[in-house]
Motif scaffolding. Structure first.
Motif, PDB file in Angstrom:
ATOM      1  N   ILE A  95       1.018  -1.009   0.062  1.00 24.76           N
ATOM      2  CA  ILE A  95       0.262   0.145  -0.251  1.00 24.76           C
ATOM      3  C   ILE A  95       0.991   1.364   0.353  1.00 24.76           C
ATOM      4  CG2 ILE A  95      -0.354   0.412   2.486  1.00 24.76           C
ATOM      5  CD1 ILE A  95      -3.502   1.024   2.390  1.00 24.76           C
ATOM      6  N   VAL A  96       0.282   2.006  -0.669  1.00 24.67           N
ATOM      7  CA  VAL A  96       1.123   3.968  -0.500  1.00 24.67           C
ATOM      8  C   VAL A  96       0.931   4.873   0.039  1.00 24.67           C
ATOM      9  CG1 VAL A  96       2.393   5.811  -1.779  1.00 24.67           C
ATOM     10  CG2 VAL A  96       1.616   3.217  -2.714  1.00 24.67           C
ATOM     11  N   ILE A  97       1.884   4.800   1.110  1.00 26.42           N
ATOM     12  CA  ILE A  97       1.138   6.152   2.051  1.00 26.42           C
ATOM     13  C   ILE A  97       1.464   7.530   2.143  1.00 26.42           C
ATOM     14  CG2 ILE A  97       0.293   6.278   4.762  1.00 26.42           C
ATOM     15  CD1 ILE A  97       0.521   3.887   5.257  1.00 26.42           C
ATOM     16  N   ALA A  98       0.365   8.304   2.222  1.00 24.89           N
ATOM     17  CA  ALA A  98       1.128  10.198   1.895  1.00 24.89           C
ATOM     18  C   ALA A  98       0.753  10.712   3.000  1.00 24.89           C
ATOM     19  CB  ALA A  98       1.103  10.644   0.882  1.00 24.89           C
ATOM     20  N   THR A  99       2.398  10.728   3.501  1.00 28.49           N
ATOM     21  CA  THR A  99       1.750  11.903   5.373  1.00 28.49           C
ATOM     22  C   THR A  99       2.269  13.005   4.830  1.00 28.49           C
ATOM     23  OG1 THR A  99       4.577  11.779   5.450  1.00 28.49           O
ATOM     24  CG2 THR A  99       2.995   9.719   6.277  1.00 28.49           C
ATOM     25  N   GLY A 100       1.367  13.607   6.249  1.00 30.67           N
ATOM     26  CA  GLY A 100       1.616  15.431   5.937  1.00 30.67           C
ATOM     27  C   GLY A 100       2.738  15.435   6.640  1.00 30.67           C
ATOM     28  N   GLY A 101       3.726  16.617   6.312  1.00 31.27           N
ATOM     29  CA  GLY A 101       4.514  16.924   6.080  1.00 31.27           C
ATOM     30  C   GLY A 101       5.610  16.706   7.777  1.00 31.27           C
ATOM     31  N   GLY A 102       4.466  17.309   8.400  1.00 26.52           N
ATOM     32  CA  GLY A 102       5.309  17.103  10.293  1.00 26.52           C
ATOM     33  C   GLY A 102       5.629  15.613  10.497  1.00 26.52           C
ATOM     34  N   ALA A 103       4.944  14.679   9.624  1.00 20.76           N
ATOM     35  CA  ALA A 103       4.497  13.861  10.506  1.00 20.76           C
ATOM     36  C   ALA A 103       6.050  12.525  10.895  1.00 20.76           C
ATOM     37  CB  ALA A 103       4.009  12.609   9.525  1.00 20.76           C
ATOM     38  N   PHE A 104       6.299  12.816   9.766  1.00 13.12           N
ATOM     39  CA  PHE A 104       8.265  11.809   9.802  1.00 13.12           C
ATOM     40  C   PHE A 104       8.960  12.328  11.209  1.00 13.12           C
ATOM     41  CE2 PHE A 104      11.637   9.262   8.347  1.00 13.12           C
ATOM     42  CZ  PHE A 104      11.430   8.442   8.906  1.00 13.12           C
ATOM     43  N   CYS A 105       8.160  13.996  11.754  1.00 15.60           N
ATOM     44  CA  CYS A 105       9.560  14.208  12.564  1.00 15.60           C
ATOM     45  C   CYS A 105       8.671  14.182  13.987  1.00 15.60           C
ATOM     46  CB  CYS A 105       9.064  16.043  12.855  1.00 15.60           C
ATOM     47  SG  CYS A 105       9.633  16.565  10.865  1.00 15.60           S
TER      48      CYS A 105
END
Length: 191
Positions: A95-105
């Motif tokens: 599955i491909v998941i696009a996250t919000g810009g701050g999620a990986f922080c």
């Protein structure tokens, strides 16, 4: 791993299709093209695409700007973390998941993505980010001043987190097809 070659061999595509036992999670700044590229990557490998921001809005039954306005960024980030964890845990293979810009922080979100997914950092220069983010008026973090200054500051603050993703792809201002090919090539090399 930086991917610059835009061609993908049949063997590499077969490797991706046969080796996907975890979700692909796209991370990076707002406006970098995570949703647009993510939909195309999912189509290329024949799997589902999920936009984490859309899932957050569905779960909260309000828009992201409304969440920010009514409850603040910390509340939003907590909900974002829970939604991304659910998406990853419920993913059955590719599955491909696009996250919000701050999620990986967020430390917890980043650790989960690094452990249970294939993280891909989509990156762009500031000019591209400014141009792309100006197309929509739904970016709460850009409402508090000059978008170029805010994007430059956020990119600088977030780059150390994004750089933890094992696959780094530059999303240029041209057609998304080039970025999609670079993402697929990066995944094939990573597998």
């Amino acid at each position: 791993m930086d991917t610059t070659d835009k061609t993908l061999s049949a063997e590499e595509l077969a490797k991706i299709n046969g080796g996907m036992d975890r979700p692909i999670v796209l991370v990076g700044m707002m406006g970098v093209g995570k949703s647009s590229v993510g939909k195309r990557v999912a189509g290329a490998i024949g799997c589902d695409f999920v936009d984490a921001d859309e899932e957050i809005e569905r779960s909260a039954q309000m828009t992201i700007p409304e969440i920010f306005e009514n409850f603040g960024e910390d509340y939003f980030r907590d909900g974002e973390r829970r939604v991304i964890a659910r998406l990853i845990e419920e993913a059955d293979g590719a599955i491909v998941i696009a996250t919000g810009g701050g999620a990986f922080c967020n430390e917890e979100t980043r650790a989960l993505i690094l452990d249970k997914a294939i993280p891909v950092w989509l990156d762009s220069d500031i000019d591209t980010l400014v141009e792309r983010t100006s197309r929509k008026d739904n970016r709460p973090l850009l409402k508090e001043g000059d978008p170029r200054e805010i994007l430059t500051r956020l990119r600088s603050e977030r780059e150390p987190f994004y750089s933890r993703a094992p696959i780094h792809v530059i999303s240029e201002s041209g057609p998304h097809a080039h970025t999609v090919a670079k993402v697929l090539k990066g995944i094939a090399q990573w597998l």
